[in-house]
Design a protein around this motif. Structure first.
Motif, PDB file in Angstrom:
ATOM      1  N   UNK A 206     -13.195  -4.759   8.220  1.00 27.76           N
ATOM      2  CA  UNK A 206     -12.920  -3.763   7.196  1.00 27.76           C
ATOM      3  C   UNK A 206     -12.142  -4.381   6.054  1.00 27.76           C
ATOM      4  N   UNK A 207     -12.118  -3.690   4.923  1.00 36.17           N
ATOM      5  CA  UNK A 207     -11.372  -4.130   3.750  1.00 36.17           C
ATOM      6  C   UNK A 207     -10.075  -3.329   3.659  1.00 36.17           C
ATOM      7  N   UNK A 208      -8.961  -4.023   3.606  1.00 38.91           N
ATOM      8  CA  UNK A 208      -7.661  -3.368   3.544  1.00 38.91           C
ATOM      9  C   UNK A 208      -7.401  -2.889   2.117  1.00 38.91           C
ATOM     10  N   UNK A 209      -6.951  -1.645   1.986  1.00 37.76           N
ATOM     11  CA  UNK A 209      -6.664  -1.072   0.670  1.00 37.76           C
ATOM     12  C   UNK A 209      -5.214  -1.270   0.250  1.00 37.76           C
ATOM     13  N   UNK A 210      -4.315  -1.229   1.204  1.00 34.35           N
ATOM     14  CA  UNK A 210      -2.888  -1.377   0.905  1.00 34.35           C
ATOM     15  C   UNK A 210      -2.132  -1.672   2.191  1.00 34.35           C
ATOM     16  N   UNK A 211      -1.032  -2.356   2.037  1.00 34.09           N
ATOM     17  CA  UNK A 211      -0.130  -2.595   3.159  1.00 34.09           C
ATOM     18  C   UNK A 211       0.962  -1.538   3.049  1.00 34.09           C
ATOM     19  N   UNK A 212       1.023  -0.701   4.032  1.00 36.21           N
ATOM     20  CA  UNK A 212       1.844   0.500   3.958  1.00 36.21           C
ATOM     21  C   UNK A 212       3.318   0.223   3.697  1.00 36.21           C
ATOM     22  N   UNK A 288       5.581   5.457   7.981  1.00 33.34           N
ATOM     23  CA  UNK A 288       4.830   4.529   7.134  1.00 33.34           C
ATOM     24  C   UNK A 288       3.701   5.257   6.412  1.00 33.34           C
ATOM     25  N   UNK A 289       3.369   4.769   5.225  1.00 31.00           N
ATOM     26  CA  UNK A 289       2.260   5.331   4.452  1.00 31.00           C
ATOM     27  C   UNK A 289       1.873   4.363   3.360  1.00 31.00           C
ATOM     28  N   UNK A 290       0.616   4.436   2.940  1.00 26.86           N
ATOM     29  CA  UNK A 290       0.185   3.578   1.826  1.00 26.86           C
ATOM     30  C   UNK A 290       0.691   4.134   0.497  1.00 26.86           C
ATOM     31  N   UNK A 291       0.965   5.434   0.445  1.00 22.63           N
ATOM     32  CA  UNK A 291       1.480   6.071  -0.760  1.00 22.63           C
ATOM     33  C   UNK A 291       2.986   6.262  -0.615  1.00 22.63           C
ATOM     34  N   UNK A 325      10.799  -0.380   2.684  1.00 22.25           N
ATOM     35  CA  UNK A 325       9.906  -1.296   1.959  1.00 22.25           C
ATOM     36  C   UNK A 325       8.814  -0.488   1.282  1.00 22.25           C
ATOM     37  N   UNK A 326       8.554  -0.803   0.018  1.00 24.79           N
ATOM     38  CA  UNK A 326       7.504  -0.090  -0.713  1.00 24.79           C
ATOM     39  C   UNK A 326       6.143  -0.622  -0.296  1.00 24.79           C
ATOM     40  N   UNK A 327       5.108   0.157  -0.556  1.00 30.35           N
ATOM     41  CA  UNK A 327       3.755  -0.261  -0.206  1.00 30.35           C
ATOM     42  C   UNK A 327       3.287  -1.350  -1.165  1.00 30.35           C
ATOM     43  N   UNK A 328       2.341  -2.154  -0.698  1.00 38.03           N
ATOM     44  CA  UNK A 328       1.772  -3.234  -1.508  1.00 38.03           C
ATOM     45  C   UNK A 328       0.268  -3.019  -1.583  1.00 38.03           C
ATOM     46  N   UNK A 329      -0.228  -2.471  -2.678  1.00 34.62           N
ATOM     47  CA  UNK A 329      -1.669  -2.233  -2.784  1.00 34.62           C
ATOM     48  C   UNK A 329      -2.435  -3.536  -2.943  1.00 34.62           C
ATOM     49  N   UNK A 330      -3.598  -3.600  -2.330  1.00 30.72           N
ATOM     50  CA  UNK A 330      -4.495  -4.723  -2.557  1.00 30.72           C
ATOM     51  C   UNK A 330      -5.208  -4.530  -3.897  1.00 30.72           C
ATOM     52  N   UNK A 331      -5.595  -5.623  -4.497  1.00 32.58           N
ATOM     53  CA  UNK A 331      -6.287  -5.570  -5.784  1.00 32.58           C
ATOM     54  C   UNK A 331      -7.641  -4.879  -5.632  1.00 32.58           C
ATOM     55  N   UNK A 332      -7.957  -3.965  -6.539  1.00 35.73           N
ATOM     56  CA  UNK A 332      -9.260  -3.287  -6.492  1.00 35.73           C
ATOM     57  C   UNK A 332     -10.400  -4.290  -6.612  1.00 35.73           C
ATOM     58  N   UNK A 333     -10.209  -5.315  -7.432  1.00 34.89           N
ATOM     59  CA  UNK A 333     -11.267  -6.316  -7.573  1.00 34.89           C
ATOM     60  C   UNK A 333     -11.469  -7.088  -6.280  1.00 34.89           C
ATOM     61  N   UNK A 334     -10.363  -7.392  -5.561  1.00 35.90           N
ATOM     62  CA  UNK A 334     -10.488  -8.097  -4.286  1.00 35.90           C
ATOM     63  C   UNK A 334     -11.087  -7.193  -3.216  1.00 35.90           C
ATOM     64  N   UNK A 360       0.574 -10.879   2.942  1.00 35.53           N
ATOM     65  CA  UNK A 360      -0.060 -10.387   1.717  1.00 35.53           C
ATOM     66  C   UNK A 360       0.854  -9.431   0.961  1.00 35.53           C
ATOM     67  N   UNK A 361       1.697  -8.708   1.677  1.00 34.66           N
ATOM     68  CA  UNK A 361       2.627  -7.779   1.010  1.00 34.66           C
ATOM     69  C   UNK A 361       3.602  -8.537   0.123  1.00 34.66           C
ATOM     70  N   UNK A 362       4.082  -9.681   0.597  1.00 35.68           N
ATOM     71  CA  UNK A 362       4.982 -10.502  -0.221  1.00 35.68           C
ATOM     72  C   UNK A 362       4.209 -11.189  -1.344  1.00 35.68           C
ATOM     73  N   UNK A 363       3.014 -11.680  -1.041  1.00 39.55           N
ATOM     74  CA  UNK A 363       2.217 -12.403  -2.038  1.00 39.55           C
ATOM     75  C   UNK A 363       1.772 -11.500  -3.183  1.00 39.55           C
ATOM     76  N   UNK A 364       1.753 -10.186  -2.960  1.00 40.27           N
ATOM     77  CA  UNK A 364       1.339  -9.249  -4.007  1.00 40.27           C
ATOM     78  C   UNK A 364       2.284  -9.291  -5.207  1.00 40.27           C
ATOM     79  N   UNK A 365       3.485  -9.815  -5.013  1.00 41.18           N
ATOM     80  CA  UNK A 365       4.415  -9.957  -6.136  1.00 41.18           C
ATOM     81  C   UNK A 365       4.024 -11.114  -7.045  1.00 41.18           C
TER      82      UNK A 365
END
Length: 409
Positions: A206-212, A288-291, A325-334, A360-365
């Protein structure tokens, strides 16, 4: 030798080799800046070199392999972590590193280079087991490591700064591990799902949308201990009854909102006797939540419900925030690239949030991030029974190779 099936078989063998490097015989435990960390890095460096990469350990203890592109420019970083929890499963983190190496190996054996450089990173500390702070390896790469972290200690009183020195590294030079955003095109992480969703859908990936995002609370309820036989029900100040309402409130509040989950994982009562009304109770709440707004609303509602239950029973409820910790959304393009890669591999794509934390949550910065989840047998993780099948690993490698092609287009 280049087929995903052959590479997956090789990955399975390497997972066993890595799992043998452990602090505790018969159980997998590998913490940051230990001899086991050093040995794992050395083993992985050999595999990176054999796959055609230039391998080196960075200033934070991350293991980095680089495979040059046909042209220069920013690199695609593929990675996950090599550290583990205590008594861990052997796929968490390690699978993503080894599948990244397998993809580069396939390119190298075919004499192919992408139009961009590829780096595979085995992050040194994602779990945070030794110093209680997660993402030390990936945060060093993003340049977001808090200097105060160097003074945190492990259970033996050794500071992070001293542990780096003992490992042959220097806290004052850890900034050398940091990357500039202009030098990174994106980050890609493959990881076991650690949950049951893909298995229920009968899909391998599956494709991950966000790290909660996540909030952890500690709740202490103070009532009054009393004799179980002599205190009338209407006169009781039962701290456990308050906690019971709180547990059910967390369940009810989180069940009403999509993609919000809540857990009470620890509950302790005092004095803890069969014939005594509990006077003091402590319990934890993990929401936990993505939003982030939905998460904050659920946390606030849970706290209100706990305090209302305490007031009703003439008790006191104290709530402390342990972690936020805030959520880390994955890039829509990715996400779109990963979905296309899954479809090209012959599978139906699924979008899903991640309830667990990942590098990936840290790398999103630093850059755009994308994550591929692979099916976990029984949804089990952080447990020696953790497993992903060889067939699903082959599917994951095929999907990753498709992602590399898509990113070149």
């Amino acid at each position: 030798m280049n087929s995903p099936e052959t590479l997956a078989h090789q990955v399975m063998g390497r997972i066993d080799e890595l799992a043998a490097i452990s602090e505790t015989p018969g159980a997998l435990t590998r913490r940051y800046l230990t001899d086991e960390h050093r040995r794992a890095n050395h083993l992985v460096a050999g595999w990176m070199t054999a796959a055609g990469m230039a391998a080196a350990q960075d200033a934070a203890g991350n293991m980095v392999g680089r495979y040059g592109g046909a042209a220069g420019g920013p690199s695609l970083i593929i990675g996950s972590h090599l550290d583990t929890v205590v008594n861990a499963g052997k796929f968490d983190g390690m699978l993503g590193v080894l599948c990244g190496i397998a993809c580069v190996q396939a390119l190298h054996q075919s004499g192919r280079r992408m139009g961009y450089p590829i780096e595979v990173v085995g992050f040194a500390d994602e779990e945070g087991v030794r110093f209680g702070t997660t993402y030390l390896g990936s945060r060093a790469i993003t340049g977001a490591l808090d200097p105060a972290t160097f003074e945190q200690t492990d259970k033996d009183g050794i500071t992070f700064r001293q542990a780096l020195l003992d490992f042959g590294l220097d806290a004052d030079r850890i900034g050398q591990a940091a990357r500039r955003a202009d030098d990174v095109m994106a980050f890609l992480e493959l990881h076991i799902e650690q949950g049951p969703v893909l298995e229920a859908l009968d899909r391998p990936a599956g494709a991950v949308t966000a790290i909660n995002g996540q909030t952890r609370l500690s709740v202490t309820v103070t009532g009054e201990a009393g004799h179980a036989g002599t205190v009338p029900m209407a006169s009781r100040r039962d701290a456990l009854a308050v906690a019971a309402e709180g547990v059910l409130a967390v369940e009810s509040i989180c069940a009403q909102v999509e993609d919000v989950v809540g857990t009470v994982g620890i509950l302790n009562t005092s004095p803890g006797a069969i014939n005594v009304i509990p006077g003091d109770v402590n319990f934890t709440v993990d929401i936990r939540a993505k939003d982030d707004i939905a998460r904050r609303d659920a946390v606030a509602a849970a706290i209100r419900a706990i305090r209302a239950a305490a007031e009703k029973r003439n008790c006191i409820a104290q709530v402390t925030v342990l972690h936020r910790a805030v959520s880390a959304p994955c890039s829509e393009s990715m996400i779109a690239i990963i979905e296309k890669a899954i479809a090209a591999a012959g599978f139906e794509p699924s979008r899903m949030p991640s309830g667990a934390g990942h590098d990936a949550a840290a790398m999103a910065a630093l850059c755009d991030v994308g994550m591929i989840f692979l099916r976990s047998d029984g949804g089990i993780s952080h447990n020696p029974a953790e497993r992903t099948s060889e067939a699903d690993i082959a599917a994951g490698i095929r999907i990753m190779l498709n992602v590399l092609d898509e990113m070149e287009g």
